[in-house]
Every structure is written in C-alpha cells, then in structure tokens.
Design a protein around this motif. Structure first.
Motif, PDB file in Angstrom:
ATOM      1  N   TYR A 163      11.671  21.863 -10.026  1.00 50.03           N
ATOM      2  CA  TYR A 163      12.453  22.522  -8.983  1.00 50.03           C
ATOM      3  C   TYR A 163      12.074  23.986  -8.812  1.00 50.03           C
ATOM      4  N   HIS A 215      20.021  33.811  -0.365  1.00 50.19           N
ATOM      5  CA  HIS A 215      21.271  33.514  -1.070  1.00 50.19           C
ATOM      6  C   HIS A 215      21.453  34.438  -2.281  1.00 50.19           C
ATOM      7  N   SER A 239      24.802  28.743  -7.254  1.00 49.34           N
ATOM      8  CA  SER A 239      25.130  27.406  -6.758  1.00 49.34           C
ATOM      9  C   SER A 239      24.466  27.132  -5.417  1.00 49.34           C
ATOM     10  N   ALA A 240      24.455  28.137  -4.534  1.00 44.73           N
ATOM     11  CA  ALA A 240      23.828  27.974  -3.219  1.00 44.73           C
ATOM     12  C   ALA A 240      22.312  27.835  -3.353  1.00 44.73           C
ATOM     13  N   ASN A 244      20.657  26.681  -6.036  1.00 44.09           N
ATOM     14  CA  ASN A 244      20.384  25.370  -6.629  1.00 44.09           C
ATOM     15  C   ASN A 244      20.471  24.262  -5.582  1.00 44.09           C
ATOM     16  N   HIS A 245      21.485  24.367  -4.713  1.00 44.40           N
ATOM     17  CA  HIS A 245      21.665  23.350  -3.670  1.00 44.40           C
ATOM     18  C   HIS A 245      20.482  23.373  -2.691  1.00 44.40           C
ATOM     19  N   THR A 246      20.091  24.569  -2.269  1.00 43.42           N
ATOM     20  CA  THR A 246      18.974  24.712  -1.334  1.00 43.42           C
ATOM     21  C   THR A 246      17.689  24.148  -1.914  1.00 43.42           C
ATOM     22  N   ARG A 305      17.300  22.011  -4.478  1.00 47.63           N
ATOM     23  CA  ARG A 305      17.381  20.570  -4.732  1.00 47.63           C
ATOM     24  C   ARG A 305      17.169  19.777  -3.430  1.00 47.63           C
ATOM     25  N   GLU A 306      17.811  20.234  -2.372  1.00 49.70           N
ATOM     26  CA  GLU A 306      17.706  19.551  -1.085  1.00 49.70           C
ATOM     27  C   GLU A 306      16.271  19.598  -0.562  1.00 49.70           C
ATOM     28  N   ASP A 320      20.100  12.458 -12.767  1.00 48.13           N
ATOM     29  CA  ASP A 320      21.432  12.272 -12.212  1.00 48.13           C
ATOM     30  C   ASP A 320      22.190  11.074 -12.761  1.00 48.13           C
TER      31      ASP A 320
END
Length: 597
Positions: A516, A561, A565-566, A568-570, A572-573, A591
């Motif tokens: 990642y 960002h 959390s934001a 990590n989300h970006t 990962r997506e 997961d």
C-alpha cells in the motif's frame, strides 16, 4: 480433541495442514532443583565441565554434517559453538554450584537467567532475541547433564511428513532429520528475526514463532493448520476450516509460483520508470535468499551480528574477510555496509556497563562509534579494503547533524591514510551516505545532501521518533502509522532535497515492503527501496503493474489529507482499483478475520 486457535508471529509465508510432531518442549523443564552435600560440589562442577565439552563437540560435528539445504547456516551453528565455549557462562555456573551447593543443572539455569535479565533491557528486537541462542545451547547442555537426547536422535520418530513443533529450534537441531518430511515449523520461542524464520525461509516452508501456549494445547499426532500469512495455528480444525485453508493454500502456492517466475525481472513500471529493488541482510547466510528472490543488490548490510556472536571483538582481518566475501559474491551488484548501529548496552562485556535510563536515545550508532574510534576505524578499514572486490558503499547510522558527518568522514580519512601507509588498496571513490532516521536530519536534509553521496531513509526509526511511538509497545502500537501525513511529508522532503543536490535516495524499513506504500514511494521518485528478501518478488509484481502517472496521482491525493484514516482509505481504494486481481489475494489475507459463512 477440542478445537483451539493459537496466535504466533508469521516468519515464513504459506499454509500447511498436517500432524504435529514435537522435537523438544519447554527449555529447563524437569530440571532437578535441590541442594547437594558439600562433598559432591566438585563432582557437580566436573559434570558441568564435561557437559559443556560434549555439547561443544556435538555442535562442531553438526556443523560439519549440515544437510545441503542448510549449508548456508553454518555460521549460526558457529555462534552456538562459541556459546558452548564461553568460559564466563561455565565459570558462573561453577561459581553458583560452589556458593549455593546446588545441582549442576539448576546452577546453569540460574546463570542463564542472569544473562536473560541483561538482554531484557535491550531495545533492539533483533539483538534482544539473541538470548534465544544462549537458551538453545544451555538446553542442550542440561539435556546432556540429564542423560537425555539432544535432538539429533529424534529422526526415528518421524516416519511421515509432519508439522515440526519445538520450544525453540536451530539448524543443529535438525541434523539427522529428513528435511523433506518437514512441511512447516512452529515454536514457542522466537521473534521476527529468529533463526527459525531464516531456516524456514531457506526450506521454503510456512513457519510461526512465539506461539502462545503451544506446548500446553498441542500434542503429538494432533491435526493442525499453520497459517503463515496471519500467524494462526489451529488445533483440531473443523471441516469448514479445512476446506477454506485447503483453498487458500492452493491460491497462495499459485500466486507464489507466479511471482517467483518473474522475480529476476527489473522493478520497472509499465511506462518505463526503473526503481532499484535491493535486499536488507542481517546475516551472511541470507545471501542465498538475496539471489533466489531477485534482489538487485544489498541496500543495507547490518554489520552488528559479527560483533555480538562472539566473546571477543572481531579483528580487522576477520571483518575484511567477511566483507570481501560479501562483495565478491555480489559481484557488480551494490552492497551498502552500515557502520555499527549498536548501543553501549550491547557490548557491555567489552566496554563495561554504562547506566542509561533510555539506551534508544543514548550512546548508540554513530555516537558509539565516535566514542570508540579505534573500533570504528577498524571497521572502516575493513569496508575500504573490501571496496576493491566489488561495488561497495558505506553509510553512517543515526546522523543528527553536520558535525557528526564531518567527524565520521574525518575518521574515514584516517582509515584511508593508515591503509596507504600499510600499502593496502582501497577504492578512493567509494560512495559514502547516511541513514535519515531522525526528525532533525529531515529538517536539514537540504544541507546534509551536499556532504554525502546518497541518503537512505530508515522508515522504522523515522516513524518511531517522529510520532513518539514504541512500535513494540502493545499499548501504543496502534499509533504507529506509516501513512501519517508527517511521515509522508518527511520522506518527500528528503527525496526532493537529495535529488536537488544530485544524489540518490533509498528507502528501507517495513514501509518500503508494504504494497500500500510502495506506489506512494514511486510517486515521490525514490531511486531505490531496500527490503526483506522474501518481500521482493511480490513488491516487484506491484511495481511492474503500475504507471508513474498513477503513482503521482495517488501521492497528490494523499497529500491533500491530514487525517490518517482518510489517507488509509484513499490509498486502500486506489490500490484495489489498480490491482484488482493482485490484491484480491491480499484481501483474503488482510481482511478475512473469520471464515466466510
């Protein structure tokens, strides 16, 4: 026959299902703990002398009889031979027998406990885990004292392929075993850098270490699943689990086979951006895995083990032989030697005990080397002498400012003058760099870049020091965030400062092997990543399936960002969108905490 799930540390990836077989159980179990009459004290001391000698002879013979598959691990057994010859451990055990009038076994146990207490204060997990070597040798000696087998005679119990269980394990313990009958390993002791992991990766079998309650819940003949991806050991699994793990095993083996077939291809993006993918090496024995996994060089050779695996400091000639061998084996591929990254607490046996409330921030790394310049110069001369045998570079750890660079380079010049006076050759143009692992180094990277030939960003320590987090402390480890905006900005600033000055920038540490994070490093324009050899094939696959355009866009999105959390989300997506087939497999590992319904 009840089902139990135990947790361990995965040190060699893969899945296996089979019957458990114990080679040895708890160290120091069943040690006779009682006093002896004064008239028998000399006899107990003589028993100690004989047991130490017998184990020394046995280990020496074991080293000479290593199976071909383990030939690269002779130096591990060498370290155990040296422990069996340790006069201090024997002398302390004899002293305890005399002072307390107790059995030889009990006295040795107490002497080892004293050594353990000294190791417990060491911050570095790799160095702290070396106490396991002392325990392994002491366990052998105690078994000799008890008249028990020491592990080389258990092969008769293995008639079929087994999941080998042990309290702890070394290559010497496997002498006589048919390696083809070991499908996986699990031990009670050990950490990420333990010899069991190196052994398992050499044999290319799944392995767990540090398995909690292994010796309590697992018996010979139990059906077990070793999950070397998540670190689970399932005892007496249910049918649904067997079905799920059989499928996961098939998926992983196909995936592993495909990445190994491509591991010698360059780390190059679809649109032609080339990044060097180097290996981190801790032991000379790991060179075979460097070659097998497609490393293009060694970006970090940790030189500490040679100093810690013996009772006396290595000589210049011994260091030169080791470094020259490394350079010759790698040939044109670069090897970067890091000067000693030790603290005063690690070499107390030589330099005396130094009381430090926080050794991690004390006399360690370059500070330690500058305090002990004769030792520092000895190591520098060895690296310089090796530079004529291959593509050699040197880097200094834990540099915090310009003065330390100037002082370290001054000692390097002294070493060069000594070699010239001795008539010895060296490469006067050998590249010299620094580790960037302190916030202070980041902030003045633009100035430091003009003093060295390259930067190597040590992300493990940089994250730890930047965020004030001990990543090994389970109470705050959740705050250890590789994609924290401060970390990303720090690495980006160092890369830009290095490139502006015309020098290369490498990144090492766990962040550099995280699928990642690697696209973000690519987006920054990092020249080299240096990672664990076993991570190289998978990371190369990621690199070869992306483009610099995508990586730069991801970096830009991340920099917008300020919350972890934001980010990590970006990330990962984006990664899942770019590598759907690749990361479908990663998803099943990362997961899938429970079996699907």
């Amino acid at each position: 026959m009840s089902r139990v799930i135990l947790q361990g540390i995965p040190v060699s990836a893969g899945i296996s299902v089979g019957k458990a077989f114990f080679m040895n159980r708890r160290s120091f179990a069943n040690v006779p703990r009682h006093t002896v009459p004064e008239s028998l004290i000399s006899a107990e001391q003589a028993r100690l002398d004989r047991a130490f000698q017998l184990v020394n002879d046995e280990l020496t013979q074991a080293r000479d009889r290593l199976p071909v598959e383990l030939a690269d691990h002779a130096s591990i057994i060498d370290s155990h031979v040296m422990i069996s010859r340790d006069r201090k451990l024997l002398a302390r055990s004899r002293e305890i027998v005399h002072d307390m009038a107790i059995t030889a076994e009990w006295a040795l146990e107490k002497a080892v406990r004293e050594v353990e207490r000294k190791f417990e204060v060491i911050e570095d997990p790799y160095l702290r885990e070396r106490i396991a070597d002392v325990r392994l040798v002491a366990q052998r000696i105690i078994k000799k004292l008890l008249g028990q087998h020491t592990g080389t005679e258990v092969e008769a119990g293995v008639s079929n392929r087994v999941v080998l269980m042990a309290h702890d394990l070394s290559p010497a313990d496997t002498i006589g075993l048919d390696i083809s009958k070991i499908m996986s390993l699990a031990t009670t002791e050990g950490g990420k850098t333990s010899h069991t992991g190196i052994l398992a990766r050499s044999l290319q079998i799944p392995a767990l270490v540090g398995v909690t309650d292994l010796e309590t819940y697992v018996n010979d003949g139990d059906l077990v699943i070793i999950d070397g991806l998540k670190g689970k050991l399932i005892v007496n699994p249910e049918e649904a689990e067997l079905e799920f793990y059989s499928d996961l095993k098939y998926q992983f083996e196909n995936y592993h086979k495909s990445i190994m077939q491509e591991c010698h291809l360059p780390g190059e993006t679809i649109d032609g951006y080339r990044i060097n993918v180097f290996a981190n090496v801790e032991l000379f024995d790991e060179l075979s895995s460097v070659n097998e996994n497609g490393a293009e060089g060694v970006g970090l050779y940790r030189t500490e083990y040679t100093f810690l695996s013996r009772n006396e400091l290595p000589t210049e000639e011994e260091l030169t032989d080791e470094y020259m061998q490394m350079a010759q084996i790698l040939g044109k591929r670069k090897v970067v030697f890091r000067s000693l990254d030790l603290g005063a607490d690690k070499l107390a046996r030589v330099f005396g005990t130094l009381q430090e409330p926080n050794p991690a921030l004390g006399l360690r790394a370059i500070r330690f080397s500058m305090r002990h310049r004769d030792l520092f110069r000895r190591q520098l001369k060895a690296v310089l002498r090796a530079s004529v045998k291959g593509n050699v570079a040197l880097m200094f750890p834990m540099i915090s400012g310009l003065n330390e660079i100037h002082e370290a380079k001054a000692v390097l010049r002294e070493a060069q003058r000594e070699l010239e006076a001795e008539g010895r050759e060296y490469d006067p143009d050998m590249p010299v760099g620094i580790m960037v692992e302190l916030p202070s180094t980041v902030f003045i990277a633009d100035a430091l870049a003009h003093e060295v030939d390259f930067f190597s960003v040590g992300t493990n320590d940089l994250i730890q020091y930047s965020l004030g987090i001990d990543r090994l402390n389970r109470h705050v480890s959740y705050l250890y965030q590789p994609l924290h905006p401060a970390v990303i900005r720090s690495i980006k600033y160092v890369v830009d400062a290095g490139h502006h000055a015309g020098i290369e920038v490498s990144v090492c540490g766990e962040l550099a092997s995280d699928p990642y994070c690697v696209p973000i490093l690519l987006g920054m324009g990092v020249d080299t990543i240096s990672i664990t050899p076993q991570a190289i094939p998978g990371i190369k696959r990621i690199i070869r399936q992306t483009t610099m355009e995508d990586c730069k866009k991801l970096l830009k999105d991340v920099q917008e960002h300020f919350q972890v959390s934001a980010i990590n989300h970006t990330v990962r997506e984006s990664i899942f969108r770019q590598f759907p087939e690749e990361l479908t497999f990663y998803a099943s590992i990362l997961d899938n905490e429970e079996l699907p319904a």
